[in-house]
Structures are given as structure tokens and as C-alpha cells.
Design a protein around this motif. Structure first.
Motif, PDB file in Angstrom:
ATOM      1  N   LYS A 286     -14.450  23.317  12.726  1.00  0.00           N
ATOM      2  CA  LYS A 286     -13.332  22.499  12.260  1.00  0.00           C
ATOM      3  C   LYS A 286     -12.070  23.329  12.098  1.00  0.00           C
ATOM      4  O   LYS A 286     -10.977  22.885  12.472  1.00  0.00           O
ATOM      5  CB  LYS A 286     -13.708  21.833  10.939  1.00  0.00           C
ATOM      6  N   ARG A 287     -12.185  24.532  11.540  1.00  0.00           N
ATOM      7  CA  ARG A 287     -11.007  25.389  11.365  1.00  0.00           C
ATOM      8  C   ARG A 287     -10.358  25.704  12.704  1.00  0.00           C
ATOM      9  O   ARG A 287      -9.125  25.642  12.840  1.00  0.00           O
ATOM     10  CB  ARG A 287     -11.401  26.686  10.651  1.00  0.00           C
TER      11      ARG A 287
ATOM     12  N   SER B 233     -11.435  12.333  15.300  1.00  0.00           N
ATOM     13  CA  SER B 233     -12.205  11.288  15.962  1.00  0.00           C
ATOM     14  C   SER B 233     -11.563  10.910  17.295  1.00  0.00           C
ATOM     15  O   SER B 233     -10.420  11.300  17.588  1.00  0.00           O
ATOM     16  CB  SER B 233     -12.293  10.055  15.065  1.00  0.00           C
TER      17      SER B 233
ATOM     18  N   SER C 227     -15.844  12.931  15.155  1.00  0.00           N
ATOM     19  CA  SER C 227     -15.878  12.302  13.836  1.00  0.00           C
ATOM     20  C   SER C 227     -16.649  13.131  12.818  1.00  0.00           C
ATOM     21  O   SER C 227     -16.446  12.968  11.613  1.00  0.00           O
ATOM     22  CB  SER C 227     -16.503  10.908  13.946  1.00  0.00           C
ATOM     23  N   ARG C 228     -17.529  14.015  13.260  1.00  0.00           N
ATOM     24  CA  ARG C 228     -18.254  14.873  12.323  1.00  0.00           C
ATOM     25  C   ARG C 228     -17.320  15.904  11.683  1.00  0.00           C
ATOM     26  O   ARG C 228     -17.560  16.377  10.574  1.00  0.00           O
ATOM     27  CB  ARG C 228     -19.397  15.594  13.020  1.00  0.00           C
ATOM     28  N   LEU C 229     -16.260  16.261  12.396  1.00  0.00           N
ATOM     29  CA  LEU C 229     -15.297  17.222  11.859  1.00  0.00           C
ATOM     30  C   LEU C 229     -14.347  16.560  10.863  1.00  0.00           C
ATOM     31  O   LEU C 229     -13.802  17.225   9.988  1.00  0.00           O
ATOM     32  CB  LEU C 229     -14.488  17.850  12.999  1.00  0.00           C
ATOM     33  N   GLY C 230     -14.149  15.260  11.024  1.00  0.00           N
ATOM     34  CA  GLY C 230     -13.218  14.558  10.155  1.00  0.00           C
ATOM     35  C   GLY C 230     -12.526  13.439  10.908  1.00  0.00           C
ATOM     36  O   GLY C 230     -12.501  13.422  12.149  1.00  0.00           O
ATOM     37  N   LYS C 231     -11.963  12.492  10.173  1.00  0.00           N
ATOM     38  CA  LYS C 231     -11.321  11.335  10.787  1.00  0.00           C
ATOM     39  C   LYS C 231     -10.198  11.733  11.723  1.00  0.00           C
ATOM     40  O   LYS C 231      -9.978  11.095  12.753  1.00  0.00           O
ATOM     41  CB  LYS C 231     -10.801  10.406   9.685  1.00  0.00           C
ATOM     42  N   GLU C 232      -9.500  12.809  11.371  1.00  0.00           N
ATOM     43  CA  GLU C 232      -8.361  13.227  12.198  1.00  0.00           C
ATOM     44  C   GLU C 232      -8.779  13.831  13.533  1.00  0.00           C
ATOM     45  O   GLU C 232      -7.939  14.083  14.402  1.00  0.00           O
ATOM     46  CB  GLU C 232      -7.491  14.225  11.429  1.00  0.00           C
TER      47      GLU C 232
ATOM     48  N   ASP D  46      -8.799  22.449  14.277  1.00  0.00           N
ATOM     49  CA  ASP D  46      -7.630  22.036  13.506  1.00  0.00           C
ATOM     50  C   ASP D  46      -6.419  22.900  13.848  1.00  0.00           C
ATOM     51  O   ASP D  46      -5.309  22.402  14.055  1.00  0.00           O
ATOM     52  CB  ASP D  46      -7.956  22.138  12.020  1.00  0.00           C
TER      53      ASP D  46
END
Length: 441
Positions: A270-271, A331, A324-329, A274
Motif C-alpha cells: 500500500k505504501r 479500488s 480494494s484490499r489496499l483501500g477504497k482509493e 500510494d
């Protein structure tokens, strides 16, 4: 030379499988024993089954009388059809099946030509032939044939942790490549859904599909694997998981899903994603910068070109994660808006301040039409600053009477409780009750 032996109950199924290769001009009959072959080469499977049955007892206790054997010389062994037939007959003699009814096929469906043999393990008296240590005896026979005919020795390819995974090469042994890739992917990567599993397989031109159904009243749940080209089009006959090995089965893959749930760490991936997403100029730049960080991204598109699926494959952490597993942003919808509909992406507003938007006068409610700004008000507004400016706005709002928060955002400057639509509706209902019901005449 590698020999593979399958023991089954369906004689018709084994003959039909080889007949299908012949129909596709990917196989031909090289020879037979006690089986009548038509002169025109047109094989009638039903007639062939009758030939086999003539040499088998009408009744018997053997539930699996059929042997389906494949002999696979090394790809560098280029043999004539006569040599293939000699190898097959000698192999069967040494195995103890030389007097049985059998038929020999040559398959050319892959670059490495090979032999298939269909025979039975029950003699005319109903006695089952010796199958003790069958696979061990088979290995000794193939080793002896390699030495006798100066063939390349079969060497099982060992899969090591540092062995690279490559795309399927259509000119090579497709089945072996698919099997090796599926095994290595399962050993190295962590994934939790069939979609994530397919994402990592797609990097190497392989696709997996679930098969659910019912046969003879029994439910089955399996997997089928496809070799594809770079465009995702199938390039070979699909392989059932059972033909590749237990590691490719539905049970094995479902087990990997469960084990991965407790092991996967989302934070490192995720980092990285992002950071790249925040600085990517467009989708191509996004993909390229992720690759620099050893992350592949797989997009899935609708026919209209909309992104409906996105999966990140982190080769550093050996994890496969849907966006989506990383976050809504991260997806599919968010990524699609980021690169295909940039106008829908919200403007960066770290202070979360609601902008003040003043509607035109013609859009004001009827009870505010008397509002006008006097020259004195204009001068006061022009000369004021800081808190004076806020008080001017609040005074202007008070001129609107009972109308609450006409201008969005002004509640930031207005004392007291902000507008609540539920409370307002309750207040109006109470007012109607006080007036009493209306009577129509």
C-alpha cells in the motif's frame, strides 16, 4: 524417455480421447495387436471396443481394467514412426502386456511427438495381469530402452527457489510449462481469491477457470487451465488440474487461499502504490513507476474501456492483492476515475474547508427578494478585513429572515445550531397539527 500410466474403467473414453486427436489431424494409428484396423484408416470407436471385448471376459471383478500409457522420448530424440512403434511394442513385451490386445497412437499435438497406448490388464480367462510394482518396473524398462537405442536420458526438472518463471512458449511442451508455472506460482506467491490467482498466472500467459457440475449424481468442483497468447487467446487444448498434478487441484488452491489470509501484509504494498499513484502523470507512467518498485499491475476492462478490476502483484513481498484490499482509493472505480475521468477526482483540500458559493439573485427564495446591498454596506465590506468581514457576512445572512443557511458554508461563521433537515421537518409537522386538518368541500 518418460512413461506415464493411467489405470481406469472406461475403455471407450480412452479410445475416444485418441480418436479426437486423429479427427483434428493431431494423431494417427501406428499399429495394433489383436485389434482389426480398417484399410481406409477410418477408425470406428464402437467397433474397436467390440474387438477389445472379444478378448476380455464377459463378467469379472476387475473394476479398472483399462491401461492408458504414454511414452515420451526426449524432445531432442527425433524418431521415425517405425522407431516409435518398435519402442512401444518392446516396452509392452517387457512390461508383460505383449500378448494383450492394444493399439498404438502417435500424437503430434505439441512439438515433442510422443506415443499413446491403450490396452487392458485382464486376460481372456478373466485373470488380472501382474501389476505389482508396475511403475517401478516401467521406469527400469524405459531406462533400458534409452541405453539400448542411445536415447537421451530423462531428467526430472527440479524446481528451485531462484528458478525464473517464464511465459508459455507455444513451440515447446505446453503442458509441462503450464504445470511448472502453476507449481512455482503456488509455492512462491500468496493470494486469496481466484481473481488474484488468475492475475499472477496471466503474467505468464495462463488462465484458470473453475468448473462445477454433477456427474452420475455426484457433484464435482475442479479447475481447468488454459495456455494463452499475449492477447489472452487460447493456444492449446485446456488441461484439467488432475493432468498437471495435485498442486494444481481445486483443493490445493483453496487451501492456499486460506493459508494466505493469516500471512499477507498489506501495508508495504500500500505504501508503494500510494506513493506512485500520487506522483503518476497518467496510467502508463503509473505502470512504469510501479515496475521500478518490482510491482506489476493487472487491469481488467469492460468492452467500453472502463477499468472494472485492478490487481497489484508485489514481487518483493510475493503477494497478490486486489486494489480494494489496499483501500477504497485504490479500488477499480477510484483508479478508473483517476486516469479515465480526472474531472471526478476530488481536489486536494487538506483543511476540509467547504467553499462559499453565492447563488445568483434569481435563484434566491421568494422571501429574500427584498434583500439589497446598500452603498454603505459595500463600503463597509470593501474596507473591512478579518473578523469584521465575518460579521458582515453573518449580518447579511440575518437579513434573510427565517431562511437557514441559504449559502452553503456560511454555518462556519454563524453562531448557534446549524440547519438540521430532520428537525425542520418535525417542526413543520407540529405546525400543521396546531392548525388542524384541512377540510375540503
Amino acid at each position: 524417455m518418460v512413461a506415464k500410466i493411467s489405470i481406469g474403467s472406461s475403455l471407450y473414453g480412452a479410445l475416444a480421447y485418441n480418436g479426437e486427436k486423429m479427427n483434428k489431424e493431431q494423431g494417427r494409428v501406428l499399429g495394433a495387436n489383436k485389434i482389426i484396423l480398417p484399410a481406409d484408416g477410418q477408425i470406428d470407436i464402437a467397433r474397436m471396443v467390440e474387438n477389445f471385448n472379444d478378448f476380455m471376459p464377459k463378467t469379472g471383478k476387475t473394476k479398472k481394467p483399462v491401461l492408458h500409457i504414454s511414452l515420451n522420448p526426449h524432445p531432442d530424440d527425433r524418431l521415425s514412426e517405425q522407431q516409435y512403434e518398435i519402442l512401444a511394442r518392446e516396452y509392452l513385451d517387457k512390461l508383460g502386456f505383449g500378448e494383450q490386445p492394444y493399439i498404438i497412437y502417435k500424437h503430434m499435438d505439441i512439438d515433442r511427438h510422443h506415443i499413446h497406448i491403450v490396452t487392458v490388464n485382464v486376460n481372456e480367462q478373466g485373470k488380472r495381469l501382474n501389476q505389482d510394482f508396475l511403475f517401478r518396473r516401467s521406469k527400469r524398462i524405459t531406462t533400458g530402452l534409452e541405453e539400448k537405442y542411445n536415447l537421451h536420458k530423462a531428467q526430472r526438472e527440479k524446481i528451485t527457489p531462484d528458478m525464473p518463471i517464464r511465459k508459455v512458449d507455444p513451440s515447446g511442451d505446453i503442458k509441462r510449462q503450464v504445470a511448472n508455472t502453476v507449481k512455482m506460482v503456488g509455492m512462491r506467491y500468496m493470494f486469496q481469491t481466484i481473481g488474484e490467482y488468475n492475475a499472477i498466472l496471466s503474467l505468464y500467459n495462463i488462465r484458470c477457470e473453475q468448473t462445477d457440475g454433477r456427474v452420475n449424481g455426484r457433484e464435482y468442483h475442479g479447475l481447468v487451465y488454459f495456455a494463452t497468447d499475449d492477447d489472452g487467446k487460447t493456444i492449446a487444448t485446456p488441461f484439467k488440474a488432475s493432468r498437471l498434478g495435485k498442486f494444481a487441484s481445486r483443493t490445493a488452491i483453496d487451501s492456499r487461499f486460506e493459508k494466505a489470509k493469516d500471512k499477507i501484509e498489506v501495508a508495504p504494498t500500500k505504501r508503494n502504490v500510494d506513493d506512485v499513484l500520487a506522483n503518476a502523470a497518467d496510467k502508463s507512467d503509473f505502470i512504469a513507476k510501479l515496475k521500478v518498485r518490482n510491482i506489476d499491475v493487472v487491469f481488467r476492462y469492460t468492452d467500453e474501456g472502463r477499468i472494472y478490476g485492478v490487481t497489484f502483484i508485489d514481487h518483493g513481498t510475493m503477494t497478490v492483492l486486489n486494489g480494494s484490499r489496499l483501500g477504497k482509493e485504490f479500488s477499480a472505480n477510484a483508479i478508473n476515475d483517476r486516469f479515465n475521468n480526472p474531472a471526478k477526482v476530488p481536489v486536494n483540500n487538506p483543511d476540509n474547508i467547504t467553499p462559499i458559493v453565492v447563488p445568483p439573485l434569481e435563484q434566491m427564495p421568494e422571501d429574500t427578494t427584498s434583500y439589497s446591498q446598500s452603498p454603505t454596506d459595500t463600503e463597509q465590506h470593501t474596507q473591512s478585513s478579518g473578523g469584521q468581514h465575518q460579521s458582515t457576512i453573518a449580518q447579511s445572512v440575518s437579513d434573510f429572515g427565517d431562511y437557514d443557511l441559504l449559502i452553503p458554508g456560511l454555518d462556519l461563521f454563524q453562531p448557534g445550531q446549524s440547519f438540521n433537515p430532520d428537525e425542520e421537518e418535525f417542526r413543520r409537522r407540529m405546525q400543521r397539527k396546531k392548525k388542524g386538518p384541512r377540510h375540503r368541500f
